[in-house]
Design a protein around this motif. Structure first.
Motif, PDB file in Angstrom:
ATOM      1  N   ILE A   1       0.839  -1.211   0.000  1.00 31.38           N
ATOM      2  CA  ILE A   1       0.000   0.000   0.000  1.00 31.38           C
ATOM      3  C   ILE A   1       0.867   1.252   0.000  1.00 31.38           C
TER       4      ILE A   1
ATOM      5  N   GLU B   1       0.862   4.086  -2.851  1.00 30.32           N
ATOM      6  CA  GLU B   1       0.694   5.509  -2.552  1.00 30.32           C
ATOM      7  C   GLU B   1       1.850   6.335  -3.125  1.00 30.32           C
TER       8      GLU B   1
ATOM      9  N   GLY C   1      -0.442   7.324  -5.907  1.00 30.26           N
ATOM     10  CA  GLY C   1      -1.086   8.358  -5.101  1.00 30.26           C
ATOM     11  C   GLY C   1      -0.441   9.727  -5.246  1.00 30.26           C
ATOM     12  N   ASN C   2       0.864   9.751  -5.462  1.00 31.59           N
ATOM     13  CA  ASN C   2       1.560  11.038  -5.616  1.00 31.59           C
ATOM     14  C   ASN C   2       1.269  11.725  -6.942  1.00 31.59           C
TER      15      ASN C   2
ATOM     16  N   TYR D   1      -7.969  14.681  -2.418  1.00 34.76           N
ATOM     17  CA  TYR D   1      -7.500  13.339  -2.073  1.00 34.76           C
ATOM     18  C   TYR D   1      -6.552  13.430  -0.881  1.00 34.76           C
TER      19      TYR D   1
ATOM     20  N   GLY E   1      -3.913  11.638   0.691  1.00 34.12           N
ATOM     21  CA  GLY E   1      -2.901  10.595   0.569  1.00 34.12           C
ATOM     22  C   GLY E   1      -1.683  10.944   1.404  1.00 34.12           C
ATOM     23  N   LEU E   2      -0.536  10.500   0.937  1.00 36.06           N
ATOM     24  CA  LEU E   2       0.706  10.737   1.675  1.00 36.06           C
ATOM     25  C   LEU E   2       1.051  12.218   1.769  1.00 36.06           C
TER      26      LEU E   2
ATOM     27  N   ILE F   1      -0.994   5.581   6.375  1.00 34.29           N
ATOM     28  CA  ILE F   1      -0.359   4.260   6.401  1.00 34.29           C
ATOM     29  C   ILE F   1      -0.736   3.539   7.695  1.00 34.29           C
TER      30      ILE F   1
ATOM     31  N   GLU G   1      -4.261   2.281   7.349  1.00 34.57           N
ATOM     32  CA  GLU G   1      -4.291   1.122   6.466  1.00 34.57           C
ATOM     33  C   GLU G   1      -3.680  -0.098   7.135  1.00 34.57           C
TER      34      GLU G   1
ATOM     35  N   LEU H   1      -9.067   2.900  -2.985  1.00 27.03           N
ATOM     36  CA  LEU H   1      -8.301   4.137  -2.807  1.00 27.03           C
ATOM     37  C   LEU H   1      -8.596   5.189  -3.865  1.00 27.03           C
ATOM     38  N   TYR H   2      -8.735   4.767  -5.123  1.00 23.05           N
ATOM     39  CA  TYR H   2      -8.783   5.735  -6.221  1.00 23.05           C
ATOM     40  C   TYR H   2     -10.018   5.642  -7.104  1.00 23.05           C
TER      41      TYR H   2
ATOM     42  N   SER I   1      -0.817  -1.487  -8.962  1.00 22.50           N
ATOM     43  CA  SER I   1      -1.377  -2.117  -7.771  1.00 22.50           C
ATOM     44  C   SER I   1      -1.353  -3.639  -7.883  1.00 22.50           C
TER      45      SER I   1
END
Length: 148
Positions: free
Chosen positions: A27, A31, A35-36, A43, A45-46, A54, A57, A105-106, A124
């Motif tokens: 995961i 991300e 995710g970036n 969104y 995310g990180l 994290i 999750e 997630l997306y 993924s």
């Protein structure tokens, strides 16, 4: 408790730890890679929540293991003798879980993030296949060590 019960518990608790570590890394990798790409504040995310996401999750993975890969591991160990077939099944289920996690997630808002930011589900799938393959390897090694 009897010795076989202790070996069974030790084996499965170590697998649970390995599962949590490997799938959290998958995961985290997802991300970092996909995710970036999302640059909007819609969104979380990180970039916005850093390691809080994290941790959330990781807690989810701890809860998911007993009803997913633990049952799969028990079933495969009961029905399948070949370690190669077990690892292949783990890898296939890992890829399917990668699709599911990617969608979680997306996939909101009619794939708004996927289409708008060019996210790729194959990232993924690959990450979760690798995590599940390594999980199968850990199962095999632990089985050799504990001689179940």
């Amino acid at each position: 408790m009897s010795e076989p019960t202790m070996k069974f518990l030790k084996h499965n608790i170590l697998l649970w730890i390995a599962f949590c570590f490997l799938f959290t890394l998958a995961i985290f990798g997802l991300e970092l890679i996909e995710g970036n790409k999302i640059t909007t504040t819609e969104y979380y995310g990180l970039r916005n929540l850093a390691f809080v996401i994290i941790f959330i999750e990781f807690i989810s993975i701890i809860i998911i293991y007993p009803v997913s890969f633990f049952l799969l591991t028990l079933l495969l160990n009961w029905l399948v003798r070949s370690n190669i077939i077990k690892i292949i099944v783990y890898t296939l289920i890992g890829g399917a879980s990668g699709v599911w996690i990617f969608q979680l997630l997306y996939g909101d808002f009619d794939n708004y993030y996927v289409n708008g930011y060019g996210l790729n589900v194959s990232t993924s799938i690959i990450l979760f296949c690798v995590a599940a393959f390594l999980y199968g390897g850990v199962d095999f090694i632990l089985r050799k060590i504990t001689k179940e």
